[in-house]
Write a protein that holds these residues in place. Structure first.
Motif, mmCIF file in Angstrom:
data_model
loop_
_atom_site.group_PDB
_atom_site.id
_atom_site.type_symbol
_atom_site.label_atom_id
_atom_site.label_comp_id
_atom_site.label_asym_id
_atom_site.label_seq_id
_atom_site.Cartn_x
_atom_site.Cartn_y
_atom_site.Cartn_z
ATOM 1 N N SER A 267 -5.883 3.430 5.055
ATOM 2 C CA SER A 267 -5.770 2.414 4.094
ATOM 3 C C SER A 267 -4.510 1.529 4.353
ATOM 4 O O SER A 267 -3.688 2.540 4.567
ATOM 5 N N VAL A 268 -4.496 0.457 4.098
ATOM 6 C CA VAL A 268 -3.257 -0.236 4.060
ATOM 7 C C VAL A 268 -3.066 -1.154 3.104
ATOM 8 O O VAL A 268 -3.949 -1.861 2.639
ATOM 9 N N ALA A 269 -1.968 -1.610 2.480
ATOM 10 C CA ALA A 269 -1.575 -2.847 1.280
ATOM 11 C C ALA A 269 -0.726 -3.572 1.893
ATOM 12 O O ALA A 269 0.400 -3.253 2.364
ATOM 13 N N LEU A 270 -1.063 -4.902 1.863
ATOM 14 C CA LEU A 270 -0.016 -5.925 2.453
ATOM 15 C C LEU A 270 1.109 -6.245 2.005
ATOM 16 O O LEU A 270 2.203 -6.816 2.350
ATOM 17 N N ARG A 271 1.038 -5.872 0.521
ATOM 18 C CA ARG A 271 2.335 -6.107 -0.463
ATOM 19 C C ARG A 271 3.251 -4.903 -0.443
ATOM 20 O O ARG A 271 3.711 -4.733 -1.492
ATOM 21 N N ASP A 272 3.202 -3.873 0.441
ATOM 22 C CA ASP A 272 3.648 -2.520 0.133
ATOM 23 C C ASP A 272 4.753 -2.696 0.903
ATOM 24 O O ASP A 272 5.156 -2.560 2.259
ATOM 25 N N GLY A 273 6.153 -2.486 -0.189
ATOM 26 C CA GLY A 273 7.431 -2.487 0.436
ATOM 27 C C GLY A 273 7.661 -0.921 0.562
ATOM 28 O O GLY A 273 8.951 -0.714 1.155
ATOM 29 N N VAL A 274 6.947 0.138 0.231
ATOM 30 C CA VAL A 274 7.354 1.500 0.403
ATOM 31 C C VAL A 274 6.985 1.733 1.796
ATOM 32 O O VAL A 274 7.763 2.490 2.392
ATOM 33 N N THR A 275 5.653 1.674 2.322
ATOM 34 C CA THR A 275 5.242 2.067 3.459
ATOM 35 C C THR A 275 4.903 0.539 3.920
ATOM 36 O O THR A 275 3.399 0.312 3.845
ATOM 37 N N PRO A 276 5.538 -0.148 4.784
ATOM 38 C CA PRO A 276 5.277 -1.342 5.224
ATOM 39 C C PRO A 276 4.060 -1.444 6.011
ATOM 40 O O PRO A 276 3.894 -0.332 6.901
ATOM 41 N N PRO A 277 3.081 -2.664 5.916
ATOM 42 C CA PRO A 277 2.137 -2.752 6.660
ATOM 43 C C PRO A 277 2.155 -2.305 8.135
ATOM 44 O O PRO A 277 1.299 -1.693 8.809
ATOM 45 N N VAL A 295 -8.307 -2.627 4.105
ATOM 46 C CA VAL A 295 -7.195 -3.461 4.180
ATOM 47 C C VAL A 295 -7.091 -4.048 2.609
ATOM 48 O O VAL A 295 -7.870 -4.736 2.329
ATOM 49 N N TYR A 296 -6.112 -3.843 1.907
ATOM 50 C CA TYR A 296 -5.956 -4.512 0.452
ATOM 51 C C TYR A 296 -4.782 -5.412 0.445
ATOM 52 O O TYR A 296 -3.766 -5.099 0.452
ATOM 53 N N PRO A 297 -5.174 -6.797 0.582
ATOM 54 C CA PRO A 297 -4.099 -7.891 0.687
ATOM 55 C C PRO A 297 -3.441 -7.965 -0.305
ATOM 56 O O PRO A 297 -1.924 -8.189 -0.159
ATOM 57 N N PHE A 298 -3.659 -7.883 -1.677
ATOM 58 C CA PHE A 298 -2.879 -8.323 -2.857
ATOM 59 C C PHE A 298 -2.318 -7.042 -3.496
ATOM 60 O O PHE A 298 -1.909 -6.926 -4.560
ATOM 61 N N ASN A 299 -2.405 -5.920 -3.024
ATOM 62 C CA ASN A 299 -1.867 -4.596 -3.359
ATOM 63 C C ASN A 299 -0.537 -4.327 -2.950
ATOM 64 O O ASN A 299 -0.241 -4.570 -1.531
ATOM 65 N N GLY A 300 0.023 -3.375 -3.607
ATOM 66 C CA GLY A 300 1.445 -2.836 -3.261
ATOM 67 C C GLY A 300 1.012 -0.981 -2.756
ATOM 68 O O GLY A 300 0.022 -0.828 -2.355
ATOM 69 N N HIS A 301 2.123 -0.267 -2.989
ATOM 70 C CA HIS A 301 2.081 1.026 -2.609
ATOM 71 C C HIS A 301 0.848 1.970 -3.407
ATOM 72 O O HIS A 301 0.477 2.862 -2.718
ATOM 73 N N GLU A 302 0.314 1.124 -4.303
ATOM 74 C CA GLU A 302 -0.824 1.731 -5.058
ATOM 75 C C GLU A 302 -2.031 1.657 -4.190
ATOM 76 O O GLU A 302 -2.968 2.416 -4.294
ATOM 77 N N GLY A 303 -2.170 0.957 -3.277
ATOM 78 C CA GLY A 303 -3.214 0.769 -2.307
ATOM 79 C C GLY A 303 -4.429 0.313 -3.052
ATOM 80 O O GLY A 303 -4.196 -0.538 -3.954
#
Length: 322
Positions: A267-277, A295-303
């Motif tokens: 899984s990947v989140a496109l607003r994730d600054g902790v583990t960048p996409p 792919v979760y476009p509007f999520n951060g590191h919570e995925g």
């Protein structure tokens, strides 16, 4: 905001890997040395008060023969050995309490939770020490613990513990040793990725927003912790930058990805600054085994949170049964 390159570029992103020439020999030697110690897996019944699972407080020998703690939860009333998910934990967290791990038993599968040595004082308590001190100065956390030498680096120990956790889970008679999955989020996802390469006969891997992938690139594009620990260290030790990234190449998820044959769900989140996409897609795109990514476009590191848990449950039904 979206923190990385556009999705169409991410899907084709296949960066070069900083692979040391002795990568395979390093890990073969590491696991051979670990297995010279008896596994000594002990499963002590634990009175949890839970009606849905039998719980065991686990100890086993990890890296260096050091005692690692864990939990095993087996669905109550199971008629025979059941598939098992071996779960690894995110950065700073520990094994917590059995009530934290009811998801997979509620689907009829056992879960074996590995405590992370030297962690578990950040957000969920842990109970496992890291007897190896590493060498030299370090920043807070474990990212730079022993980073001057691949042989003494913290993640060598953690990933070895993780391989031995699979062996410990397989040793319990309530677990179907032929149906084992590995799983985790963030640091746990990076650990599951490493184990998917180091243990060749797993049923599948759940690799959720994985950490420790494409590491040098991650340090260059994010200021978020834990990668910021590496930047802080390099800022202080300007003459050791190449030494740091040489050590990290022995634990970079990209180098495990190309060696993995285990079916995997990323899984990947496109607003994730902790583990960048781009770091997650780099691992996924290099992954040699059968693979899927959500792919979760509007999520951060919570995925993908609970929605992704249901995706994982469906993936497990395909590869573990039940």
């Amino acid at each position: 905001m979206f923190v990385d390159m556009p999705l169409d570029q991410l899907r084709g992103y296949l960066p070069e890997r900083p692979e040391p020439s002795d990568f395979d020999a390093f890990w073969d030697r590491t696991l051979t040395e670990a297995r010279k110690h008896e596994l000594n897996a002990v499963f002590t019944p634990y009175e949890s008060g839970l009606a849905v699972a039998d719980v065991y407080d686990v100890t086993y020998a990890g890296y260096g023969g050091h005692q690692v703690r864990g939990w095993l939860l087996v669905p109550r009333g199971a008629s025979g050995p059941v598939p098992c998910v071996v779960e690894y934990i995110g950065y700073g967290g520990g094994r917590g309490l059995p009530i934290d791990w009811l998801l997979w038993p509620s689907f009829g599968r056992a879960v074996f939770v590995m405590d992370s040595r030297g962690q578990g004082a950040g957000w969920r308590r842990g109970d496992t020490a890291d007897p190896e001190p590493g060498t030299g100065p370090q920043t807070p956390g474990v990212m730079t613990k022993g980073i001057g030498d691949p042989a003494g680096y913290y993640y060598r120990r953690l990933y070895t513990d993780a391989v031995r956790a699979v062996e410990a889970a397989r040793s319990h008679p309530a677990v179907d040793a032929g149906r084992i999955a590995v799983a985790g989020t963030s640091q746990g996802g990076g650990t599951a990725l490493a184990v998917s390469a180091l243990v060749p006969d797993l049923s599948c891997a759940l690799i959720n927003v994985p950490f420790m992938c494409h590491i040098r690139h991650a340090v260059q594009i994010t200021d978020e912790y834990p990668y910021a620990e590496l930047a802080a260290y390099c800022r202080a030790f300007k003459d050791r930058v190449e030494e740091v990234f040489t050590t990290l190449s022995y634990v970079d998820g990209l180098n495990f990805a190309v060696r993995a044959a285990t079916p995997a769900l990323f899984s990947v989140a496109l607003r994730d600054g902790v583990t960048p996409p781009s770091t997650v897609f780099a691992a996924h795109n290099h992954y040699a085994g059968p693979k899927e990514i959500r792919v979760y476009p509007f999520n951060g590191h919570e995925g993908g949170e609970s929605a992704h848990a249901m995706e994982e449950a469906a993936f497990l039904r395909t590869h573990l049964g039940l």
